[in-house]
Motif scaffolding. Structure first.
Motif, PDB file in Angstrom:
ATOM      1  N   ASN A 460     -16.374 -20.210  53.300  1.00 30.49           N
ATOM      2  CA  ASN A 460     -17.307 -20.354  52.171  1.00 30.49           C
ATOM      3  C   ASN A 460     -17.382 -21.810  51.713  1.00 30.49           C
ATOM      4  N   LYS A 463     -19.439 -23.614  53.944  1.00 25.16           N
ATOM      5  CA  LYS A 463     -20.837 -23.143  53.918  1.00 25.16           C
ATOM      6  C   LYS A 463     -21.579 -23.616  52.663  1.00 25.16           C
ATOM      7  N   TYR A 464     -20.950 -23.405  51.491  1.00 21.08           N
ATOM      8  CA  TYR A 464     -21.669 -23.706  50.248  1.00 21.08           C
ATOM      9  C   TYR A 464     -21.506 -25.166  49.841  1.00 21.08           C
ATOM     10  N   ASP A 490     -13.036 -27.188  46.991  1.00 20.00           N
ATOM     11  CA  ASP A 490     -14.103 -27.882  47.747  1.00 20.00           C
ATOM     12  C   ASP A 490     -14.960 -28.725  46.812  1.00 20.00           C
ATOM     13  N   ILE A 503     -18.881 -12.240  41.840  1.00 22.09           N
ATOM     14  CA  ILE A 503     -18.793 -12.716  43.235  1.00 22.09           C
ATOM     15  C   ILE A 503     -17.699 -12.003  44.025  1.00 22.09           C
ATOM     16  N   HIS A 508     -22.477  -8.771  46.293  1.00 23.41           N
ATOM     17  CA  HIS A 508     -22.987  -9.623  45.208  1.00 23.41           C
ATOM     18  C   HIS A 508     -23.010 -11.061  45.669  1.00 23.41           C
ATOM     19  N   ARG A 509     -24.186 -11.639  45.630  1.00 20.01           N
ATOM     20  CA  ARG A 509     -24.343 -13.030  46.092  1.00 20.01           C
ATOM     21  C   ARG A 509     -25.026 -13.836  45.006  1.00 20.01           C
ATOM     22  N   LEU A 510     -24.509 -15.035  44.777  1.00 16.94           N
ATOM     23  CA  LEU A 510     -25.164 -15.902  43.784  1.00 16.94           C
ATOM     24  C   LEU A 510     -26.195 -16.793  44.458  1.00 16.94           C
ATOM     25  N   HIS A 511     -25.913 -17.078  45.736  1.00 17.49           N
ATOM     26  CA  HIS A 511     -26.848 -17.931  46.490  1.00 17.49           C
ATOM     27  C   HIS A 511     -27.359 -17.113  47.654  1.00 17.49           C
ATOM     28  N   GLY A 519     -25.304 -14.907  54.667  1.00 16.82           N
ATOM     29  CA  GLY A 519     -24.102 -14.173  54.247  1.00 16.82           C
ATOM     30  C   GLY A 519     -24.443 -12.753  53.862  1.00 16.82           C
ATOM     31  N   THR A 520     -23.429 -11.934  53.718  1.00 16.27           N
ATOM     32  CA  THR A 520     -23.643 -10.521  53.378  1.00 16.27           C
ATOM     33  C   THR A 520     -23.108 -10.169  51.986  1.00 16.27           C
ATOM     34  N   GLY A 521     -22.323 -11.071  51.399  1.00 18.21           N
ATOM     35  CA  GLY A 521     -21.758 -10.802  50.066  1.00 18.21           C
ATOM     36  C   GLY A 521     -20.498  -9.929  50.108  1.00 18.21           C
ATOM     37  N   GLY A 523     -17.495 -11.157  51.849  1.00 15.48           N
ATOM     38  CA  GLY A 523     -16.310 -12.012  52.088  1.00 15.48           C
ATOM     39  C   GLY A 523     -15.312 -12.030  50.931  1.00 15.48           C
ATOM     40  N   LEU A 524     -15.774 -12.357  49.718  1.00 21.02           N
ATOM     41  CA  LEU A 524     -14.841 -12.469  48.584  1.00 21.02           C
ATOM     42  C   LEU A 524     -14.291 -11.105  48.166  1.00 21.02           C
ATOM     43  N   SER A 548     -15.891 -26.000  43.816  1.00 21.79           N
ATOM     44  CA  SER A 548     -15.190 -24.785  43.348  1.00 21.79           C
ATOM     45  C   SER A 548     -13.710 -24.864  43.719  1.00 21.79           C
TER      46      SER A 548
HETATM   47  P1  ADP Z   1     -21.257 -14.412  51.194  1.00 19.19           P
HETATM   48  O1  ADP Z   1     -20.680 -15.733  51.413  1.00 19.19           O
HETATM   49  O2  ADP Z   1     -21.415 -13.647  52.461  1.00 19.19           O
HETATM   50  O3  ADP Z   1     -22.473 -14.437  50.382  1.00 19.19           O
HETATM   51  P2  ADP Z   1     -18.948 -13.878  49.609  1.00 19.19           P
HETATM   52  O4  ADP Z   1     -18.482 -12.598  49.106  1.00 19.19           O
HETATM   53  O5  ADP Z   1     -18.051 -14.670  50.473  1.00 19.19           O
HETATM   54  O6  ADP Z   1     -20.259 -13.554  50.374  1.00 19.19           O
HETATM   55  O7  ADP Z   1     -19.378 -14.746  48.395  1.00 19.19           O
HETATM   56  C1  ADP Z   1     -20.055 -14.151  47.319  1.00 19.19           C
HETATM   57  C2  ADP Z   1     -20.840 -15.188  46.605  1.00 19.19           C
HETATM   58  O8  ADP Z   1     -19.992 -16.097  45.915  1.00 19.19           O
HETATM   59  C3  ADP Z   1     -21.612 -16.087  47.542  1.00 19.19           C
HETATM   60  O9  ADP Z   1     -22.858 -15.496  47.851  1.00 19.19           O
HETATM   61  C4  ADP Z   1     -21.751 -17.346  46.726  1.00 19.19           C
HETATM   62  O10 ADP Z   1     -22.824 -17.217  45.848  1.00 19.19           O
HETATM   63  C5  ADP Z   1     -20.498 -17.412  45.919  1.00 19.19           C
HETATM   64  N1  ADP Z   1     -19.504 -18.301  46.552  1.00 19.19           N
HETATM   65  C6  ADP Z   1     -18.474 -17.933  47.327  1.00 19.19           C
HETATM   66  N2  ADP Z   1     -17.749 -19.002  47.691  1.00 19.19           N
HETATM   67  C7  ADP Z   1     -18.335 -20.086  47.121  1.00 19.19           C
HETATM   68  C8  ADP Z   1     -18.055 -21.484  47.115  1.00 19.19           C
HETATM   69  N3  ADP Z   1     -17.039 -21.997  47.782  1.00 19.19           N
HETATM   70  N4  ADP Z   1     -18.867 -22.264  46.402  1.00 19.19           N
HETATM   71  C9  ADP Z   1     -19.873 -21.754  45.724  1.00 19.19           C
HETATM   72  N5  ADP Z   1     -20.208 -20.460  45.692  1.00 19.19           N
HETATM   73  C10 ADP Z   1     -19.449 -19.626  46.387  1.00 19.19           C
END
Ligand code: ADP
Length: 558
Positions: A460, A463-464, A490, A503, A508-511, A519-521, A523-524, A548
């Motif tokens: 992540n 990626k972000y 990061d 998150i 649940h995805r913020l981006h 992404g699929t939402g 991972g976290l 973050s």
């Molecule tokens: P995905 O990455 O597949 O969307 P995650 O469950 O890993 O799913 O993350 C959920 C959401 O949390 C992401 O969609 C993103 O909006 C936010 N997020 C996770 N990691 C970071 C990060 N390192 N910096 C900023 N936003 C993050």
């Protein structure tokens, strides 16, 4: 031995009392004194000496018997409790020996033995019982009466006590005896008062020479529903009212071997039929030869406590059973869910693969016939199918976190995280960024899941990222109270902390994809599940545009 102490210790001088073991007068009656207390023997000897009796002394029953056979005394004054052979046995053997069978015997014994001594006296033909201490004049009078009755003295024959007994000595002795009696009575009254008012049962049970209750306090009435008198009348009452389940144990604790204070929980049946639990502390009392002659102890009513414990135990067992049932139910549901997820993801992937391959065939076989718009639709359809496949795979991963084998080993986190960073090297290179791993601790964990955890977090962070190249740092904040804290930091796009809880929820995805981040939402959500399965915590701090920081706390040992 300090004789003064034995006669009376509290006051007065006894320097005038002169020891005198033998007084002989050939024409006077011969009296055998049997007592293990030298002072008591001395006292009687002195007294009888003044009356011109011949006195012979014996310190135990066996010696007394031998002396009786050889000396043929006219009268025997004997204590009841004696070493080697008690007074009862002594008299019994005396009566069986023809030459001395008719010798009159007076029991001279401690006043607390009086009742017992009287019973024994009646049984074995003892003339009289005197209790210690008795005034000298009464002793003399009694001896005179017994000897007269036996024909040794003529009726009303004067023993000469008034002529010969030293008045001063007589007075001194009488005072001492009265003083001692009073002190003893007061002391006994004090202890009796304490015992009579005690809420626990206090008892003393004698085994020899005859089983009998010597003392039971009134608490027996409240606790067991039986008065002290009922106990005195029935030596076996305790064994009659013990609960059958405690019978063996009670016998064990009042057994034959000598022992000191023993504690036992014994159940009785109250006169009203209710069970009564008692905590009994029993002491055995032994004679000089180590034989148990009595038991004494205290019994406390602990019914309420035992019943409460029983209730707690019952509730705990019930709870355990319920937990077991629930766990079984949960395991069954989990298993079904796992099977469902597995089958569903597999079965769902199959039609997706078909959609993909038919779309490919459409593109290939009808390449010339399809308008650009149709080709675009087909491509979008394929993308959607791919995404669906990714979602299904992630869903499967998520559902399998809890299913993974409980395989915990010592994990070198530095090594594990470095390997994860190595696996992501292509992504790192592509982004032009970097991943730095500092020294991390060793912890007890599931290594595969640790790999999965850091793969998601570092993935992540890579990626972000915004326009700047991603710089990812993994380091430890040390260990305290059995837990260690690890940080993944990061310099990426960050997020608004008000969505922090969201998150970590699945899907649940913020981006979203529109913002260019695939992404699929899931991972976290997987990260949180793994950390919680290790009894740890995961959280994050972030400000949009300023990177973050994900903070994970994990126990060092399981
Ligand atoms: P995905 O990455 O597949 O969307 P995650 O469950 O890993 O799913 O993350 C959920 C959401 O949390 C992401 O969609 C993103 O909006 C936010 N997020 C996770 N990691 C970071 C990060 N390192 N910096 C900023 N936003 C993050």
């Amino acid at each position: 031995m300090d004789r003064c102490c034995a006669i009376g210790t509290s006051s007065g001088s006894c320097s005038e009392i002169k020891p005198r073991r033998w007084v002989s007068a050939s024409d006077s009656a011969k009296i055998l004194i049997v007592d293990d207390s030298a002072t008591d023997r001395e006292f009687l000897s002195y007294l009888l000496g003044h009356s011109h009796f011949q006195v012979i002394e014996a310190a135990d029953g066996a010696e007394a018997f031998d002396l009786a056979i050889t000396e043929h005394p006219d009268l025997i004054i004997s204590d009841v409790v004696l070493p080697k052979m008690n007074g009862y046995e002594f008299v019994r053997r005396l009566r069986a020996e023809h030459s001395v069978a008719g010798t009159p015997v007076i029991f001279y014994t401690a006043y607390f033995n009086e009742l017992e001594a009287k019973n024994l006296a009646r049984d074995c033909g003892v003339s009289l019982v005197l209790s210690k201490p008795t005034e000298p004049e009464k002793i003399s009078r009694t001896i005179s009466e017994v000897l007269t009755a036996a024909g040794t003295l003529k009726p009303n024959e004067d023993l000469g006590l008034s002529d010969h007994f030293d008045d001063r000595y007589h007075q001194l002795l009488t005072e001492k005896i009265l003083e001692q009696t009073e002190a003893l009575r007061m002391s006994e009254d004090r202890f009796r008062l304490l015992a009579e008012n005690a809420t626990d049962i206090i008892f003393r049970f004698r085994l020899k020479p005859r089983r009998m209750w010597e003392y039971v306090n009134p608490a027996s009435q409240t606790i067991l529903g039986h008065s002290p008198n009922e106990f005195y009348e029935d030596p076996e009452l305790l064994l009659k009212i013990v609960h059958p389940e405690s019978h063996e144990r009670l016998l064990k604790y009042i057994g034959r071997e000598p022992y000191r204070a023993t504690h036992a929980h014994i159940r009785f049946i109250h006169r009203n039929g209710n069970p009564v639990w008692t905590g009994i502390s029993i002491n055995s009392v032994t004679d000089d030869s180590g034989n148990i002659v009595a038991f004494e102890g205290i019994a406390r009513d602990i019914t309420e406590r035992i019943e409460m414990n029983e209730e707690i135990r019952r509730s705990r067992d019930e709870l355990e059973l319920r937990v077991q049932e629930r766990t079984c139910e949960l395991e069954r549901v989990n298993k079904e869910l796992r099977e469902f997820t597995f089958i569903a993801s597999h079965d769902l992937k199959e039609p997706l693969r078909k959609i993909h391959s038919f779309a490919d065939q459409l593109k290939r076989n009808y390449a010339g016939c399809l308008e650009d718009e149709a080709v675009d639709y087909i491509s979008r359809m394929q993308n959607a199918a791919n995404r669906m496949k990714d979602l299904l795979e992630d869903l499967l991963l998520y559902s399998q976190v809890n299913v993974a084998q409980e395989h915990f080993t010592e994990v070198d986190l530095t090594n594990t995280v470095c390997e994860v960073a190595g696996d992501l090297s292509v992504t790192v290179e592509k982004s032009g960024g970097s991943v730095t791993v500092s020294e991390l601790p060793f912890i007890e964990a599931n290594e595969t899941q640790m790999r999965q955890l850091f793969q998601n977090l570092i993935g992540n962070s890579l990626k972000y990222h915004g326009p700047e190249k991603p710089v990812v740092k993994v380091y430890s904040q040390g260990c305290a109270n059995g837990s260690c804290t690890i940080v993944v930091e990061d310099n990426g796009i960050g997020f608004d902390e008000q969505y922090l809880e969201k998150i970590f929820l699945p899907f649940h995805r913020l981006h979203g994809r529109n913002s260019g981040y695939e992404g699929t939402g899931i991972g976290l959500a997987i990260c949180r599940k793994i950390v919680e399965r290790h009894n740890g915590r995961i959280s994050a701090k972030s400000t949009p545009g300023q990177g973050s920081t994900f903070v994970i706390t994990l126990p060092v040992k399981r």
